[in-house]
Every structure is written in structure tokens, then in C-alpha cells.
Write a protein that holds these residues in place. Structure first.
Motif, PDB file in Angstrom:
ATOM      1  N   ASN A 107       0.821  -1.212   0.000  1.00  0.00           N
ATOM      2  CA  ASN A 107       0.000   0.000   0.000  1.00  0.00           C
ATOM      3  C   ASN A 107       0.856   1.263   0.000  1.00  0.00           C
ATOM      4  OD1 ASN A 107      -2.594  -1.149  -0.057  1.00  0.00           O
ATOM      5  ND2 ASN A 107      -2.600  -1.465   2.150  1.00  0.00           N
ATOM      6  N   ARG A 108       2.009   1.204   0.635  1.00  0.00           N
ATOM      7  CA  ARG A 108       2.881   2.377   0.693  1.00  0.00           C
ATOM      8  C   ARG A 108       3.706   2.545  -0.577  1.00  0.00           C
ATOM      9  NH1 ARG A 108       6.740   3.020   5.418  1.00  0.00           N
ATOM     10  NH2 ARG A 108       6.991   4.952   4.256  1.00  0.00           N
ATOM     11  N   ALA A 109       3.993   1.453  -1.258  1.00  0.00           N
ATOM     12  CA  ALA A 109       4.936   1.469  -2.370  1.00  0.00           C
ATOM     13  C   ALA A 109       4.612   2.481  -3.471  1.00  0.00           C
ATOM     14  CB  ALA A 109       5.052   0.062  -2.969  1.00  0.00           C
ATOM     15  N   PRO A 110       3.359   2.592  -3.946  1.00  0.00           N
ATOM     16  CA  PRO A 110       3.098   3.515  -5.060  1.00  0.00           C
ATOM     17  C   PRO A 110       3.407   4.977  -4.747  1.00  0.00           C
ATOM     18  CG  PRO A 110       1.295   1.948  -4.832  1.00  0.00           C
ATOM     19  CD  PRO A 110       2.161   1.785  -3.622  1.00  0.00           C
ATOM     20  N   LEU A 181       7.934  -6.675  -5.248  1.00  0.00           N
ATOM     21  CA  LEU A 181       6.694  -6.064  -5.717  1.00  0.00           C
ATOM     22  C   LEU A 181       6.669  -4.569  -5.404  1.00  0.00           C
ATOM     23  CD1 LEU A 181       4.133  -8.833  -4.638  1.00  0.00           C
ATOM     24  CD2 LEU A 181       4.996  -8.352  -6.948  1.00  0.00           C
ATOM     25  N   ALA A 182       7.277  -4.186  -4.268  1.00  0.00           N
ATOM     26  CA  ALA A 182       7.320  -2.769  -3.895  1.00  0.00           C
ATOM     27  C   ALA A 182       8.148  -1.971  -4.900  1.00  0.00           C
ATOM     28  CB  ALA A 182       7.897  -2.619  -2.490  1.00  0.00           C
ATOM     29  N   TRP A 183       9.248  -2.542  -5.408  1.00  0.00           N
ATOM     30  CA  TRP A 183      10.022  -1.859  -6.449  1.00  0.00           C
ATOM     31  C   TRP A 183       9.161  -1.608  -7.690  1.00  0.00           C
ATOM     32  CZ3 TRP A 183      14.390  -5.348  -4.621  1.00  0.00           C
ATOM     33  CH2 TRP A 183      15.372  -4.599  -3.972  1.00  0.00           C
ATOM     34  N   MET A 184       8.407  -2.618  -8.083  1.00  0.00           N
ATOM     35  CA  MET A 184       7.546  -2.463  -9.261  1.00  0.00           C
ATOM     36  C   MET A 184       6.486  -1.389  -9.034  1.00  0.00           C
ATOM     37  SD  MET A 184       6.835  -6.397 -10.444  1.00  0.00           S
ATOM     38  CE  MET A 184       8.168  -7.575 -10.705  1.00  0.00           C
ATOM     39  N   LEU A 185       5.823  -1.461  -7.888  1.00  0.00           N
ATOM     40  CA  LEU A 185       4.733  -0.534  -7.609  1.00  0.00           C
ATOM     41  C   LEU A 185       5.234   0.883  -7.388  1.00  0.00           C
ATOM     42  CD1 LEU A 185       2.607  -2.793  -5.244  1.00  0.00           C
ATOM     43  CD2 LEU A 185       2.103  -2.187  -7.622  1.00  0.00           C
ATOM     44  N   ALA A 186       6.425   1.033  -6.797  1.00  0.00           N
ATOM     45  CA  ALA A 186       6.990   2.369  -6.597  1.00  0.00           C
ATOM     46  C   ALA A 186       7.222   3.054  -7.934  1.00  0.00           C
ATOM     47  CB  ALA A 186       8.293   2.275  -5.817  1.00  0.00           C
ATOM     48  N   VAL A 195      -2.565   3.711  -9.337  1.00  0.00           N
ATOM     49  CA  VAL A 195      -2.050   2.441  -8.828  1.00  0.00           C
ATOM     50  C   VAL A 195      -2.283   2.325  -7.322  1.00  0.00           C
ATOM     51  CG1 VAL A 195       0.054   1.095  -8.408  1.00  0.00           C
ATOM     52  CG2 VAL A 195      -0.344   2.138 -10.639  1.00  0.00           C
ATOM     53  N   GLY A 196      -2.087   3.424  -6.601  1.00  0.00           N
ATOM     54  CA  GLY A 196      -2.268   3.393  -5.153  1.00  0.00           C
ATOM     55  C   GLY A 196      -3.668   2.987  -4.748  1.00  0.00           C
ATOM     56  N   GLN A 197      -4.674   3.538  -5.418  1.00  0.00           N
ATOM     57  CA  GLN A 197      -6.058   3.190  -5.092  1.00  0.00           C
ATOM     58  C   GLN A 197      -6.354   1.738  -5.454  1.00  0.00           C
ATOM     59  OE1 GLN A 197      -7.935   5.326  -3.463  1.00  0.00           O
ATOM     60  NE2 GLN A 197      -6.291   6.844  -3.545  1.00  0.00           N
ATOM     61  N   THR A 198      -5.808   1.290  -6.565  1.00  0.00           N
ATOM     62  CA  THR A 198      -6.033  -0.087  -6.996  1.00  0.00           C
ATOM     63  C   THR A 198      -5.436  -1.083  -6.009  1.00  0.00           C
ATOM     64  OG1 THR A 198      -5.973   0.629  -9.314  1.00  0.00           O
ATOM     65  CG2 THR A 198      -5.699  -1.728  -8.880  1.00  0.00           C
ATOM     66  N   ILE A 199      -4.206  -0.810  -5.576  1.00  0.00           N
ATOM     67  CA  ILE A 199      -3.542  -1.717  -4.642  1.00  0.00           C
ATOM     68  C   ILE A 199      -4.281  -1.759  -3.312  1.00  0.00           C
ATOM     69  CG2 ILE A 199      -1.444  -2.082  -3.285  1.00  0.00           C
ATOM     70  CD1 ILE A 199      -1.253  -2.913  -6.204  1.00  0.00           C
ATOM     71  N   SER A 200      -4.814  -0.626  -2.880  1.00  0.00           N
ATOM     72  CA  SER A 200      -5.580  -0.587  -1.631  1.00  0.00           C
ATOM     73  C   SER A 200      -6.783  -1.520  -1.694  1.00  0.00           C
ATOM     74  CB  SER A 200      -6.028   0.847  -1.343  1.00  0.00           C
ATOM     75  OG  SER A 200      -6.785   0.898  -0.158  1.00  0.00           O
ATOM     76  N   VAL A 205      -9.211  -7.077  -0.608  1.00  0.00           N
ATOM     77  CA  VAL A 205      -9.753  -8.339  -1.114  1.00  0.00           C
ATOM     78  C   VAL A 205      -8.878  -9.505  -0.668  1.00  0.00           C
ATOM     79  CG1 VAL A 205     -10.230  -9.661  -3.213  1.00  0.00           C
ATOM     80  CG2 VAL A 205     -10.858  -7.244  -3.099  1.00  0.00           C
ATOM     81  N   LEU A 206      -7.566  -9.277  -0.687  1.00  0.00           N
ATOM     82  CA  LEU A 206      -6.618 -10.321  -0.317  1.00  0.00           C
ATOM     83  C   LEU A 206      -6.828 -10.785   1.119  1.00  0.00           C
ATOM     84  CD1 LEU A 206      -4.213 -11.726  -1.750  1.00  0.00           C
ATOM     85  CD2 LEU A 206      -2.709 -10.106  -0.597  1.00  0.00           C
ATOM     86  N   MET A 207      -7.275  -9.881   1.975  1.00  0.00           N
ATOM     87  CA  MET A 207      -7.509 -10.235   3.375  1.00  0.00           C
ATOM     88  C   MET A 207      -8.549 -11.338   3.496  1.00  0.00           C
ATOM     89  SD  MET A 207      -8.670  -7.802   6.570  1.00  0.00           S
ATOM     90  CE  MET A 207     -10.201  -7.270   5.760  1.00  0.00           C
ATOM     91  N   PHE A 208      -9.586 -11.288   2.660  1.00  0.00           N
ATOM     92  CA  PHE A 208     -10.653 -12.277   2.743  1.00  0.00           C
ATOM     93  C   PHE A 208     -10.350 -13.528   1.925  1.00  0.00           C
ATOM     94  CE2 PHE A 208     -12.678  -8.182   3.646  1.00  0.00           C
ATOM     95  CZ  PHE A 208     -13.282  -8.483   4.859  1.00  0.00           C
TER      96      PHE A 208
END
Length: 283
Positions: A107-110, A181-186, A195-200, A205-208
């Protein structure tokens, strides 16, 4: 934080992308990485009366809530016939530690480059360490949560499983994967601000779709392959094995996961190094 020997550079210059360059760069900048992690951890609680103490009380509070809600209200059980009433809360807490480590970094990466524009344009600064710094700060809080988990397990059961010594080996592949993955998203976050909103959304979703609130065995057979394809599933299950159930991890599975994680990390680093030449133009 600016190095006293900093100077203007050409932001369009090529940067090394080899695996040796990745490891060597992290080693050379280890002191800077350590300083930035410390500054970020301390800065999170700057101005608060309790300071770093919050990093301990936050997981304690959450574990107390989990224990009360799931053992007293829902009366949930993980499935074992001799399971204690608090076992569900402890198993859930392990899943949350793994999930939070992964999702917080992603979530922080972008926004990492966007929030450090001066490092890109004006000074000699190894911006490739920013995702590593973010991982280090997140890892600090995960370690605190693991300490809280250990104390709670000791309080509830009166002992600790000796397999707890394998915990670093279980988490290492996930840390490497998340950093890649953080390198890619950054990098993507610089060029695509959505990208930030999408990853959030994806991490929610990943939590469930991760076995955080339920064991994998509770998932119907026809859906189980999708749950197993989740990169968090294997780590969550192995973390529970070594921390709660007293079992050794799946060594072959961990080795395979590690190889894939290193590959992803390297690809993420290569992508970051190749695309960073365009950061200055966009920013």
C-alpha cells in the motif's frame, strides 16, 4: 536526509540491474538504510506522549479484542478437538501479522517516489533503497507483534514451541517477494497515479481470500486451488505451524517459494532501475 557529499546528477543516466548490483548496493548503503528505517519508525509516533510504546500496545490491544470477540462472542474454534478457547484468536493473529506485513508495504509502495521528489531530482541518492526502507519499518512493527504473540501464547499455554526458531526462515521469502513487488509498484506509482487506489482495493480483497479468519481445510475443494495460489496462504500456514502447532515448516515448499521470491525481487529491481530514468520528467 541529505548526504553531505551529495551533488547534482543526470537523472537520465543508466543504472545497473544485475543481481550482484542489487546485493552490492544494499550492502554499501546498509548504514543509510538503517538510519532511514530508524527515522521512519520514530517519526511515526513523533509528538505523541507514549512514543514508540504505541508500537507495543497496538498489537496487544488487537490481540485482546480478537481473543474476546472470537472466544467469548462467536465461540469460534479452529477445528482441533483439544483446542483451547483462545486458540482461534492466536491463530487469527498470526494470519494478521503476515497479512499486515505484506499489505502495508504494498500500500505504501506507489507513493514512495512521489513523496521523495527531492531525492530524484536534486541529489545523489540511491532511491532504489526506498522500498527496502519501507519494508524495514514495517518489519519492525511485525517483530513487535510477533513478540506480543509469543507472550500471549506463553500466557495462554504455559510454554513456547521450540519450532519458533524457524520463524525468520518462514518470513524471509515473503519479505523478499514483497520488496520486489514494492520496487515495481513504486515505479508504476510515478507514471500511473491510480495504482495506489487499486492496490488498496486488492489488499483488502486479499484479506478475505487469505486463510486469516479460517483454515484452508474449511475452504470447499473446488475453490481451494485459488486460495492456495494466493502468495500469502503458504506463509500463513507455515507461520502457524512453527508458532502455534509446533511443527517444522515445509522445507521444500519454502525453498521453492524462496527461489520464486528472489526471481520476483530481481525483476522488480530491474524494472525499477530501467524506468527510473523517466521519473524526473514525470515529477
Amino acid at each position: 536526509m541529505t548526504d553531505p557529499q551529495s551533488k547534482a546528477i543526470n537523472p537520465h543516466a543508466a543504472h545497473p540491474t544485475s543481481l550482484a548490483a542489487l546485493v552490492g548496493g544494499l550492502w554499501r548503503n546498509r548504514q543509510l538504510i538503517s538510519q532511514l528505517i530508524k527515522r521512519e519508525v520514530v517519526g511515526r509516533y513523533k509528538g505523541s506522549a507514549m512514543g514508540l510504546t504505541w508500537s507495543f500496545f497496538n498489537p496487544v490491544f488487537m490481540l485482546v479484542v480478537y481473543t474476546f470477540v472470537f472466544s467469548e462472542i462467536f465461540k469460534s474454534r479452529w477445528g482441533g478437538p483439544e483446542e483451547s478457547k483462545t486458540q482461534f484468536a492466536v491463530a487469527l493473529f498470526v494470519g494478521m501479522i503476515v497479512l499486515n506485513l505484506f499489505s502495508e508495504v504494498l500500500n505504501r509502495a506507489p507513493g514512495l517516489i512521489l513523496s521523495n521528489v527531492n531525492y530524484v531530482k536534486k541529489v545523489v541518492f540511491p532511491i532504489e533503497i526506498l522500498p527496502v526502507v519501507a519494508m524495514g519499518a514495517t518489519l519492525f512493527h511485525s517483530l513487535i507483534s510477533l513478540c506480543v504473540l509469543g507472550m500471549a501464547f506463553m500466557l495462554f499455554n504455559g510454554y513456547l514451541n521450540w519450532t519458533i526458531v524457524f520463524t525468520p526462515l518462514v518470513f524471509a521469502p515473503l519479505i523478499i517477494l514483497a520488496t520486489g513487488l514494492a520496487w515495481m509498484l513504486a515505479s508504476l506509482g510515478v507514471f500511473l497515479r491510480d495504482v495506489g487506489q487499486t492496490i488498496s482495493i486488492l489488499t483488502t480483497v486479499l484479506m478475505f481470500l487469505s486463510p486469516v479468519f479460517y483454515p484452508v481445510t474449511a475452504v470447499p475443494e473446488r475453490f481451494r486451488p485459488f486460495i492456495m495460489a494466493n502468495p500469502l496462504t503458504f506463509i500463513i500456514e507455515q507461520a502457524r505451524n512453527v508458532l502455534i502447532w509446533g511443527r517444522q515448516p515445509d522445507w521444500i515448499g519454502l525453498a521453492t517459494y524462496l527461489v520464486v521470491a528472489v526471481g520476483v525481487a530481481w525483476l522488480g529491481f530491474v524494472w525499477f532501475q530501467k524506468t527510473r530514468k523517466g521519473f524526473a520528467d514525470v515529477l
